[in-house]
Design an enzyme around this catalytic site. Structure first.
Site, PDB file in Angstrom:
ATOM      1  N   MET A   1     -24.035   6.675  47.731  1.00  0.00           N
ATOM      2  CA  MET A   1     -25.139   7.391  48.348  1.00  0.00           C
ATOM      3  C   MET A   1     -25.791   6.497  49.404  1.00  0.00           C
ATOM      4  SD  MET A   1     -24.902  10.203  46.847  1.00  0.00           S
ATOM      5  CE  MET A   1     -24.283  10.948  45.360  1.00  0.00           C
ATOM      6  N   CYS A   2     -26.317   7.100  50.448  1.00  0.00           N
ATOM      7  CA  CYS A   2     -26.860   6.322  51.559  1.00  0.00           C
ATOM      8  C   CYS A   2     -27.977   7.111  52.244  1.00  0.00           C
ATOM      9  CB  CYS A   2     -25.785   6.020  52.600  1.00  0.00           C
ATOM     10  SG  CYS A   2     -24.246   5.348  51.931  1.00  0.00           S
ATOM     11  N   THR A   3     -28.730   6.393  53.083  1.00  0.00           N
ATOM     12  CA  THR A   3     -29.750   7.007  53.923  1.00  0.00           C
ATOM     13  C   THR A   3     -29.572   6.486  55.339  1.00  0.00           C
ATOM     14  OG1 THR A   3     -31.300   7.065  52.057  1.00  0.00           O
ATOM     15  CG2 THR A   3     -32.230   7.334  54.259  1.00  0.00           C
TER      16      THR A   3
END
Length: 327
Positions: free
Chosen positions: A1-3
């Site tokens: 998961m990343c932003t």
């Protein structure tokens, strides 16, 4: 998961930044890719026109998860589980690409978001696993250039097209359109202190500054990270130069950076922010910030590097010194 998020400072310089959140140790490092390089992709070969720098590794062939090229195009790949619709075999009139090869192909062949929008019509993403993980990686991509144009690519059907990204933020599943609609739930949040009502003659005492953001989600889910990043980006004070902008971007990503151990997967492994990457779209520089060292390590795409280096090159990260410029 990343932003991920884009940013334009008051001088008009553009940036693309991201957290790389994953449980499996990717060991990404700054890497240079030269012009006119044929890449032995997992779903077929492709050749680069432009040189670029980013975070990657040589694992049988050159793999990149984000970067910026000599034309000022930035690309970042983020996890997109449960939503991808890859093909088993590319059509005869399309170039087949493994999902994990898209970033390198895009950086190597598109000079702008508009140009990439036309090029993606000529490719399809194919169900081919990445050797490092032995799985087909479900990915979507945020792209931005030095004009400020920003878009998203989500392979939710076999025909690919770019989706305009008006807020310059992307996280993970659900689909990007869902995230934009979800913003309306938080559309009344503000940076200002809200006055309190007089209830039945009783005047409540203020809780102090920050009451305008009451209700802002603080967890590490993708929808919450999206809303939190849009809010912080929107209300942050503008910056005027590259050092101050990089500093601001670090602070903006602080609220979505995941320490080891606070977000566990079903198998007990820790999904955490392995590094944070920052792409200067005007100065064609990639800045990497590993988990163990919060100082930036920079790799600039200089004319000398482009003209005299003809081999993909990895640069080791230093996890101890305060700052290191990579040459």
């Amino acid at each position: 998961m990343c932003t991920s998020l884009t940013y334009e400072n008051s001088r008009g310089d553009h940036f693309l930044a991201r957290t790389m959140d994953f449980a499996f140790e990717l060991n990404g490092r700054p890497m240079f890719m030269p012009r006119n390089r044929t890449v032995k992709g997992d779903a077929g070969d492709f050749t680069t026109t432009y040189g670029f720098v980013g975070a990657g590794r040589s694992l049988g062939h050159e793999l990149f998860v984000d970067g910026v090229n000599e034309k000022g195009l930035g690309v970042a790949a983020l996890y997109f589980p449960g939503n991808t619709a890859y093909v088993d075999q590319a059509a005869s009139d399309k170039l087949g690409l493994a999902p994990h090869d898209f970033t390198a192909w895009a950086l190597g062949n598109a000079g702008s978001v508009a140009e990439l929008g036309e090029l993606v019509k000529t490719i399809q993403l194919v169900n081919v696993p990445v050797a490092l993980l032995q799985v087909v990686t479900p990915l979507h991509f945020i792209v931005s250039d030095s004009t400020g144009a920003t878009a998203v690519l989500e392979a939710t059907s076999h025909d690919l097209h770019l989706i305009d990204n008006p807020v310059g933020v992307m996280t993970n599943s659900p689909e990007f359109g869902w995230h934009l609609q979800n913003l309306s739930t938080y559309g009344t949040l503000t940076a200002e202190e809200r006055p309190l009502n007089d209830y039945l003659g009783y005047q409540s005492k203020t809780q102090g500054p920050g009451t305008g953001a009451l209700g802002l989600p603080g967890d590490y889910t993708s929808p919450s990270r999206f809303v939190r990043t849009v809010f912080a980006k929107h209300f942050s004070q503008p910056t005027a130069d590259t050092p101050s902008t990089l500093n601001l971007l670090q602070h903006l990503l602080d609220s979505v950076t995941i320490p080891k151990g606070v977000k566990l997967k079903a198998d007990g492994t820790s999904d955490y922010t392995q590094y944070r990457g920052y792409m200067g779209l005007e100065n064609h520089t990639y800045y990497m910030e590993p988990y163990d060292n919060q100082e930036l390590q920079a790799l600039a795409l200089t004319d000398d590097l482009l003209e005299n280096c003809h081999t993909p090159t990895e640069y080791p990260l230093n996890h101890q010194v305060h700052i290191q410029t990579l040459n």
